[in-house]
Design an enzyme around this catalytic site. Structure first.
Site, PDB file in Angstrom:
ATOM      1  N   CYS A 165       0.823  -1.221   0.000  1.00  0.00           N
ATOM      2  CA  CYS A 165       0.000   0.000   0.000  1.00  0.00           C
ATOM      3  C   CYS A 165       0.850   1.262   0.000  1.00  0.00           C
ATOM      4  CB  CYS A 165      -0.955   0.011   1.194  1.00  0.00           C
ATOM      5  SG  CYS A 165      -0.107   0.113   2.779  1.00  0.00           S
TER       6      CYS A 165
ATOM      7  N   ASP B 176       2.216   2.693   2.564  1.00  0.00           N
ATOM      8  CA  ASP B 176       2.085   3.494   3.782  1.00  0.00           C
ATOM      9  C   ASP B 176       3.336   3.353   4.661  1.00  0.00           C
ATOM     10  OD1 ASP B 176      -0.326   4.183   2.826  1.00  0.00           O
ATOM     11  OD2 ASP B 176      -1.509   3.036   4.249  1.00  0.00           O
TER      12      ASP B 176
ATOM     13  N   CYS C 197      -3.158   5.370   5.676  1.00  0.00           N
ATOM     14  CA  CYS C 197      -4.618   5.385   5.742  1.00  0.00           C
ATOM     15  C   CYS C 197      -5.098   5.708   7.169  1.00  0.00           C
ATOM     16  CB  CYS C 197      -5.144   4.020   5.318  1.00  0.00           C
ATOM     17  SG  CYS C 197      -4.757   2.750   6.528  1.00  0.00           S
TER      18      CYS C 197
ATOM     19  N   CYS D  63      -2.512  -2.747   8.690  1.00  0.00           N
ATOM     20  CA  CYS D  63      -2.253  -1.400   9.232  1.00  0.00           C
ATOM     21  C   CYS D  63      -1.851  -1.505  10.712  1.00  0.00           C
ATOM     22  CB  CYS D  63      -3.485  -0.518   9.084  1.00  0.00           C
ATOM     23  SG  CYS D  63      -4.308  -0.662   7.480  1.00  0.00           S
TER      24      CYS D  63
HETATM   25 FE1  FES Z   1      -1.681   0.204   4.260  1.00  0.00          FE
HETATM   26 FE2  FES Z   1      -3.475   1.037   5.976  1.00  0.00          FE
HETATM   27  S1  FES Z   1      -3.793   0.604   3.868  1.00  0.00           S
HETATM   28  S2  FES Z   1      -1.363   0.847   6.289  1.00  0.00           S
END
Ligand code: FES
Length: 118
Positions: free
Chosen positions: A23, A25, A48, A92
């Protein structure tokens, strides 16, 4: 909606940054540790809402705890404290566990102590 402990910690002596390749992140945890106790903690998360919420609750859960106690904080405990996360958001909460481990190991490294195994 109201993240706690967000920002940098200028006097941090343990910093951990982790990311999720799928993702993109990124989560960064700052710790100020004294006598094996986490006296202060902060986070910066580029990600997110679930990642921000996981960072926030994880920092609340480890504040004032010993390094040993903080190491034991699992992503499951983070999810429970958030009253659950949807299945596609479980990773996450894993970021929070990993970032805390990275920050503790950074502290141990700076203190010339052996890092812990995942
Ligand atoms: Fe990757 Fe939340 S979508 S940390």
């Amino acid at each position: 909606m109201n993240p706690r402990n967000q920002g940098r910690l200028e006097n941090a002596n343990g910093i951990g940054e982790v990311g999720n390749a799928s993702c993109g992140d990124i989560m960064k945890i700052y710790l100020f540790i004294k006598d094996s106790v986490i006296e202060d903690v902060a986070f910066e998360t580029f990600g997110c809402g679930a990642a921000v919420a996981s960072s926030s609750i994880a920092t609340e859960l480890i504040k004032g705890k010993t390094i040993d106690e903080a190491w034991e904080l699992s992503n499951k405990a983070v999810m429970e404290a958030l009253d659950g996360l949807p299945p596609q958001k479980i990773h996450c909460s894993v970021l929070a566990e990993e970032a805390i481990h990275a920050a503790i190991n950074d502290y141990l490294k700076r203190s010339d102590l052996p890092p812990r195994e995942e």
